[in-house]
Scaffold this active site. Structure first.
Site, mmCIF file in Angstrom:
data_model
loop_
_atom_site.group_PDB
_atom_site.id
_atom_site.type_symbol
_atom_site.label_atom_id
_atom_site.label_comp_id
_atom_site.label_asym_id
_atom_site.label_seq_id
_atom_site.Cartn_x
_atom_site.Cartn_y
_atom_site.Cartn_z
ATOM 1 N N HIS A 127 0.878 -1.178 0.000
ATOM 2 C CA HIS A 127 0.000 0.000 0.000
ATOM 3 C C HIS A 127 0.918 1.232 0.000
ATOM 4 O O HIS A 127 2.041 1.169 0.509
ATOM 5 C CB HIS A 127 -0.820 -0.071 1.291
ATOM 6 C CG HIS A 127 -1.869 0.992 1.452
ATOM 7 N ND1 HIS A 127 -1.571 2.264 1.867
ATOM 8 C CD2 HIS A 127 -3.212 0.951 1.299
ATOM 9 C CE1 HIS A 127 -2.704 2.966 1.953
ATOM 10 N NE2 HIS A 127 -3.709 2.204 1.605
ATOM 11 N N ASP A 204 3.625 -4.256 8.014
ATOM 12 C CA ASP A 204 2.373 -3.526 7.862
ATOM 13 C C ASP A 204 1.253 -4.547 8.092
ATOM 14 O O ASP A 204 0.946 -5.354 7.218
ATOM 15 C CB ASP A 204 2.315 -2.919 6.451
ATOM 16 C CG ASP A 204 0.957 -2.271 6.161
ATOM 17 O OD1 ASP A 204 0.029 -2.444 6.971
ATOM 18 O OD2 ASP A 204 0.838 -1.616 5.120
ATOM 19 N N GLN A 207 -3.913 -5.276 7.186
ATOM 20 C CA GLN A 207 -4.884 -6.261 6.682
ATOM 21 C C GLN A 207 -4.790 -7.604 7.397
ATOM 22 O O GLN A 207 -5.621 -8.481 7.138
ATOM 23 C CB GLN A 207 -4.691 -6.480 5.166
ATOM 24 C CG GLN A 207 -4.941 -5.258 4.307
ATOM 25 C CD GLN A 207 -6.402 -4.792 4.324
ATOM 26 O OE1 GLN A 207 -7.309 -5.490 4.767
ATOM 27 N NE2 GLN A 207 -6.630 -3.572 3.851
ATOM 28 N N LYS A 230 -10.091 -0.909 10.851
ATOM 29 C CA LYS A 230 -10.294 -2.097 9.999
ATOM 30 C C LYS A 230 -10.600 -3.327 10.844
ATOM 31 O O LYS A 230 -10.785 -4.425 10.319
ATOM 32 C CB LYS A 230 -9.046 -2.351 9.162
ATOM 33 C CG LYS A 230 -8.762 -1.262 8.120
ATOM 34 C CD LYS A 230 -7.614 -1.682 7.229
ATOM 35 C CE LYS A 230 -6.946 -0.541 6.514
ATOM 36 N NZ LYS A 230 -7.686 -0.025 5.377
ATOM 37 N N CYS A 370 -4.902 2.417 -3.481
ATOM 38 C CA CYS A 370 -3.696 2.991 -2.863
ATOM 39 C C CYS A 370 -2.492 2.082 -3.056
ATOM 40 O O CYS A 370 -1.640 1.952 -2.166
ATOM 41 C CB CYS A 370 -3.908 3.295 -1.383
ATOM 42 S SG CYS A 370 -5.267 4.398 -1.078
#
Ligand code: 7TS
Length: 417
Positions: A127, A204, A207, A230, A370
């Site tokens: 991203h 990261d 997700q 999220k 993104c």
């Protein structure tokens, strides 16, 4: 609960007021969870409860409200610590979102440790939030950015990774799960490779943390970034986990109230962890609600959340095979991907598909997600994406597939497709 089901989805759905809503005359089918999840009543009520009963500033009051707010704020930190199995609450820093967490590392650790000729290794599945902070760090310091490529089957090329991580590498930064391909990256192996050359491993987790069990100690990463919004929590609050000894040595980034120990006109010294990295009045209500969200997910069991989403993804992948003109991005097997399916139509722009589905109450995301370099590497400019969560059902996948068939018929008749 249906046989073979990992979650009691009907019961879960009853906790989400927004799912009772109609959109354009149809029941809402919310399949944009990779962008942000919906919020259960428990999280919403926690926000109202805070503002109605004990709103107050933290860490500075002797009065009851301030003590209650401080206790709840720190209690929430402990919940998040347990959620990702961080070694201590001091290693959990509240930020605004994943993006801020990654910027914090790039500025605070990066500026102090990266110089000309050094290399920063990222992946082809990032991203923008896990590209641009490193690109800017490279510009500031004279370092070089290297990219681990994607394989033909939508996985990360681990052989290339082994070659790209060298003695010159200072930082390896990778997404745990791609927001476009759904690919799960073996960040544990990348962390081991990074540590062999004394580089830090930044994950990261935007997700992954909402969808699968995460244990930052088992991953052996040095930093892990994610966003509350999220994972059933509110917007405007994120988390950065940092390995305690690295956070101790890392210079402060933002300066102001709460992060200082002592200030004179000549100099200033910093508060202990985690406050050294939390300048100013924090987002107290949203931190507390994030703790409620973590509790909600923990009560379901992250193994069950992950199993539910993979089952749903497998079902969706099977059904997508019926759609002739639609092609998928990323792995076709759920053993290497989570609940994200990106796709594109041979001749209908993804925005048109998204608008057609919206007419049927179906919310998906369209565009570059993104992740422009990744989308462009597939020779497209835009894709549509359906992404699942705990409250989604096979019936909703059916509605999506029927909607796509209807859109295809409509645009074909109109001479567009
Ligand atoms: N990293 C990944 C892998 C993401 O998917 C996102 C958000 C971010 C970082 C940034 O998170 P933020 O909370 O700081 O904004 N991804 C998406 C998406 O896929 N659609 O909308 C936001």
């Amino acid at each position: 609960m249906a046989a073979g089901a990992h979650l009691d989805v009907e019961r879960i759905r009853a906790d989400f007021p927004i799912l009772a809503r109609k959109v354009n005359g149809h029941p809402l089918v919310y399949l944009d969870n990779a962008a942000t999840s919906q919020k259960p009543r428990q999280v919403i009520e926690s926000l109202v409860d805070y503002y109605e009963r004990y709103n107050s500033n933290v860490h500075r009051g002797v009065h009851t409200l301030s003590i209650e707010a401080t206790d709840a704020y720190e209690d929430a930190r402990g919940k998040v610590q347990r959620f990702i199995n961080a070694p201590s609450p001091q290693s959990v820093i509240w930020t605004r979102n994943t993006s801020e967490s990654l910027n914090l590392v790039a500025y605070a650790w990066g500026d102090a440790n990266v110089g000309p000729g050094d290399e920063i290794v990222i992946t082809a599945m990032e991203h923008h939030s896990n590209i641009v902070p490193w690109q800017q760090l490279a510009f500031r310091t004279g370092a070089t950015l290297k990219i681990i490529p994607e394989t033909e089957t939508g996985r990360l090329d681990m052989e290339q990774a082994a070659e790209l991580i060298t003695e010159r590498t200072k930082i390896v930064a990778a997404t745990h799960m791609s927001n476009v391909l759904g690919t799960v990256i073996d960040v544990k192996t990348l962390a081991a490779a990074a540590h062999r050359v004394d580089a830090v491993m930044v994950v990261d987790g935007a997700q992954s943390a909402p969808h699968m069990p995460v244990d930052v100690q088992d991953l052996d990463c040095d930093f892990f970034a994610f966003s509350a919004h999220k994972m059933l929590g509110p917007m405007g609050i994120g988390i950065l986990y940092g390995r305690p000894e690295i956070l101790e040595a890392m210079p402060a980034w933002m300066f102001g109230g709460d992060m200082i120990l002592e200030v004179t006109y000549e100099d200033a010294s910093w508060n202990d962890l985690p406050y050294k990295f939390e300048a100013g009045t924090p987002n107290v209500a949203d931190a507390i609600a994030t703790g409620v969200a973590a509790d909600y997910l923990s009560a379901l069991g992250m193994e069950n959340v992950w199993a539910h989403e993979r089952q749903l993804t497998q079902y969706a992948l099977d059904r997508f095979a019926e759609l002739e003109p639609i092609r998928l991005l990323g792995p076709r097997e759920v053993d290497s991907k989570g609940g994200v399916i990106s796709f594109f139509h041979d001749s209908i722009h993804s925005h048109d598909l998204g608008t057609a589905l919206d007419q049927l109450g179906i919310a998906i995301r369209t565009g570059h997600h993104c992740a422009m370099p990744l989308i462009r590497s597939h020779d497209i400019v835009s894709a549509a994406r359906a992404s699942f969560y705990i409250y989604n059902t096979e019936d909703e996948v059916d509605v999506l597939i029927d909607g796509l068939k209807e859109a295809d018929r409509y645009f074909s008749k109109a001479g567009v497709a």
